[in-house]
Write an enzyme that holds these catalytic residues in place. Structure first.
Site, PDB file in Angstrom:
ATOM      1  CG  ASP A   1      -1.581   1.283   1.513  1.00 51.78           C
ATOM      2  OD1 ASP A   1      -1.954   1.821   0.581  1.00 51.78           O
ATOM      3  OD2 ASP A   1      -2.050   1.359   2.482  1.00 51.78           O
TER       4      ASP A   1
ATOM      5  CG  ASN B   1      -3.311   5.184  -1.140  1.00 53.75           C
ATOM      6  OD1 ASN B   1      -3.203   4.403  -0.484  1.00 53.75           O
ATOM      7  ND2 ASN B   1      -4.120   5.522  -1.879  1.00 53.75           N
TER       8      ASN B   1
ATOM      9  CG  ASP C   1      -5.992   2.975   0.436  1.00 53.90           C
ATOM     10  OD1 ASP C   1      -5.308   2.126   0.441  1.00 53.90           O
ATOM     11  OD2 ASP C   1      -6.723   3.047  -0.664  1.00 53.90           O
TER      12      ASP C   1
ATOM     13  CG  ASP D   1      -1.379   1.564  -3.804  1.00 59.33           C
ATOM     14  OD1 ASP D   1      -0.281   1.477  -4.020  1.00 59.33           O
ATOM     15  OD2 ASP D   1      -1.975   2.315  -2.652  1.00 59.33           O
TER      16      ASP D   1
ATOM     17  CG  ASP E   1      -6.339 -12.680 -13.611  1.00 59.45           C
ATOM     18  OD1 ASP E   1      -7.025 -13.660 -14.063  1.00 59.45           O
ATOM     19  OD2 ASP E   1      -5.660 -13.030 -12.453  1.00 59.45           O
TER      20      ASP E   1
ATOM     21  CG  ASP F   1     -10.896 -16.260 -13.218  1.00 58.51           C
ATOM     22  OD1 ASP F   1     -10.385 -16.661 -12.476  1.00 58.51           O
ATOM     23  OD2 ASP F   1     -12.240 -16.160 -13.282  1.00 58.51           O
TER      24      ASP F   1
ATOM     25  CD  GLU G   1      -8.892 -20.431 -12.271  1.00 50.95           C
ATOM     26  OE1 GLU G   1      -8.887 -20.488 -10.817  1.00 50.95           O
ATOM     27  OE2 GLU G   1      -9.625 -19.779 -12.681  1.00 50.95           O
TER      28      GLU G   1
ATOM     29  CG  HIS H   1      -5.590 -15.613  -6.280  1.00 53.19           C
ATOM     30  ND1 HIS H   1      -5.005 -16.411  -7.436  1.00 53.19           N
ATOM     31  CD2 HIS H   1      -7.030 -15.346  -6.606  1.00 53.19           C
ATOM     32  CE1 HIS H   1      -5.957 -16.698  -8.492  1.00 53.19           C
ATOM     33  NE2 HIS H   1      -7.136 -16.020  -7.950  1.00 53.19           N
ATOM     34  CG  ASP H   2      -8.555 -18.679  -6.051  1.00 56.35           C
ATOM     35  OD1 ASP H   2      -9.129 -17.754  -5.282  1.00 56.35           O
ATOM     36  OD2 ASP H   2      -8.429 -18.872  -7.367  1.00 56.35           O
TER      37      ASP H   2
END
Length: 568
Positions: free
Chosen positions: A21, A23, A25, A29, A98, A199, A256, A332-333
């Site tokens: 990150d 910034n 928040d 990003d 992706d 995907d 995928e 990520h899964d």
């Protein structure tokens, strides 16, 4: 076998929300990614796969796209993305994006139009059906629990969503829709990207008539995958995509493709007739899934090394000389590989290195997921309130409704939940692991003070530096990329050993997948070689020339055998 840059690549997957990150928040990003490109360059990876950064209401962390040609506000702007691409290329690396075209967000302009009326020009961009006998058009189950159909009051019909109800499936039978998708792909490729990860691409063709799935449990909803995975027109659609788009660019493509067999994968990736460079298969990810389970992945089941060997060996041998493998142990899964396949406690460092050896010595393009290179582990949050993943939250609610208690459900989430891979990247020992100066969108794994990039960079014996050495070896020695694979000791439940052979050169890979200390004996076939060299090992070794040696817990060794001079 043809040589290709994407076969020789080492890919690093970035999940932008959790990477860095810039910034404050609490959300990773694009500018955060830019700030860490030198780190990735030092690791030695040469392709970055960026998970979706497109405009999205973020129901499924960006896999629900509302505008394919813009960037999610939380991640930055299109100008930030263009700077990222330029900075990646400046460092001699490539960027793949992706491609999510099985479904869009229900907030995409196409779907907003589609749901307005049955005769809207965009109606046929999605899959709409009237109900049947007072309920859904068929009994298909969503991957995210419950029915795959959602009733829409405006037109009194249902739309199909294989994933979240906010992710309506696109209707690939519509040639106008396909043309729009191809134009969008060309738009990104013309900007200079180097390829696509596609995907759930093998779900885009559905069986005509969308029949009910055979009943296999008491649940009213059934998986129905035989009617939408590897469907009747899938290769026709992909051949058209290849003709219209892919053939016109020197790019990397990986699909995928859940539920594929090696035979299916060859159709997708065949050197002469296939449409994609490689596919992600999931058989090794299902090695710890109970056979014939009605709970899918949400069931704890002990896996056996011999089962893993059978799966990997089948894929290595079946695709040999025909297609190309992608090699991965986490993404990520999926849960963290060191927690799933090795030991994330006492032997975390050697076992993370052992898995790195496994990943980078198989034939195929290896994929490293962010944090894997420092041995990040699964997380065990105490409360469901700390979880963010829609699949996990849906399963939790469903199990509560069936009468399960929270203390029975949480261990399943600790082992198999997708948020294991989505906790913030652990950069240093400062607050929030140096990921953000604000409140992170999901909590950081509490072990970040011990496991982080700053520590790994300073320690020459760290998991990071081990990955770096392996990647360098793979770049220097073609046998790591193009050598054929042959399994040794198929029935051994502790040692996974295999050779890689290219011409007169052979690698021997010996991996101890246990905390025990089994004895390994060099195969007699290797005695014909005049030269033997220990290339890399995850423990200090003083028996380099021995024909027999005892492996330490999670030990890994890679030897090179040859009869000539060292060509490196």
């Amino acid at each position: 076998m043809k040589k290709a840059w994407w076969k020789e690549a080492v890919v690093y997957q970035i999940y932008p929300r959790s990477f860095m990150d810039s910034n404050g928040d609490g959300i990773g990003d694009l500018r955060g990614i830019i700030s860490k490109l030198d780190y990735l360059q030092e690791l030695g990876v040469n392709v970055i796969w960026l998970c979706p950064v497109y405009k999205s209401p973020n129901d499924d962390n960006g896999y629900d796209i509302s505008d394919y040609r813009d960037i999610m506000t939380e991640f930055g702007t299109l100008a930030d993305w263009e700077e990222l691409l330029a900075e990646v290329h400046k460092r001699g690396m490539k960027l793949i994006m992706d491609l999510v075209v099985n479904h869009t967000s229900d907030e995409h302009p196409w779907f907003i139009e589609s749901r307005k009326s049955r005769d809207n020009p965009y109606r046929d961009y999605y899959i709409w059906r009237p109900g049947k006998d007072g309920r859904e058009p068929n009994n298909w189950r969503s991957f995210f629990s419950g029915s795959a159909w959602e009733y829409d009051e405006t037109t009194g019909e249902y739309y199909l969503h294989l994933f979240s109800r906010k992710q309506p499936d696109l209707n690939w039978e519509n040639p106008r829709l396909r043309a729009e998708i191809y134009e969008m792909m060309k738009w990104w490729l013309d900007k200079g990207i180097d390829g696509f990860r596609m995907d759930v691409i093998n779900a885009i063709s559905k069986v005509p008539g969308l029949p009910d799935a055979p009943k296999r449990s008491d649940d009213p909803y059934q998986w129905g995958t035989e009617y939408f995975i590897n469907g009747p027109r899938i290769h026709e659609f992909l051949q058209e995509m290849k003709r219209e788009v892919l053939d016109h660019y020197d790019i990397m493509t990986v699909g995928e493709t859940p539920f594929v067999t090696p035979e299916d994968a060859i159709k997708y990736t065949h050197e002469e007739t296939g449409t994609l460079n490689m596919v992600f298969q999931f058989q090794h990810m299902d090695v710890d899934m109970a056979p014939n389970s009605t709970k899918g992945k949400w069931e704890l089941y002990p896996w056996k090394l011999t089962d893993l060997k059978k799966i990997i060996t089948t894929w290595q041998k079946e695709l040999e000389g025909k297609g190309w493998n992608s090699i991965y142990l986490e993404n990520h899964d999926q849960p963290r590989s060191v927690s799933r396949f090795a030991d994330d406690g006492e032997y975390r460092v050697p076992s993370a290195k052992m898995l790195a050896t496994f990943l980078l010595t198989l034939q195929g393009t290896p994929y490293i997921y962010q944090g894997q290179e420092i041995g990040m582990t699964n997380v065990k949050f105490d409360s469901i309130e700390d979880y963010r993943d829609i699949e996990t939250l849906n399963m939790y609610r469903e199990e509560l409704a069936k009468g399960s208690k929270p203390e029975e459900i949480l261990p399943l989430i600790h082992a198999k939940g997708r948020d294991n891979a989505r906790t913030p990247m652990q950069w240093d020992a400062s607050e929030n692991a140096g990921f953000t100066g604000g409140q992170p969108w999901i909590k950081v794994n509490p072990n970040y003070r011990e496991i982080n990039v700053a520590q790994a960079l300073m320690d020459p014996d760290s998991v990071f530096h081990y990955y770096k050495r392996l990647i360098r070896l793979r770049k220097e020695m073609p046998v790591f990329v193009y050598g054929t694979y042959d399994l040794l000791l198929p029935e051994d439940e502790q040692i996974y050993a295999y050779t890689r052979t290219l011409g007169e050169e052979k690698l021997l890979v010996v991996l101890n997948f246990s905390a025990a200390t089994p004895l390994f004996t060099m195969p007699a076939e290797l005695e014909r070689f005049s030269q033997r060299q220990l290339l890399i090992v995850n423990y200090p070794v003083n028996d380099e020339e021995s024909r027999e040696f005892r492996l330490r817990p999670y030990e890994a060794r890679v030897y090179r055998f040859s009869n000539g001079t060292d060509r490196r």
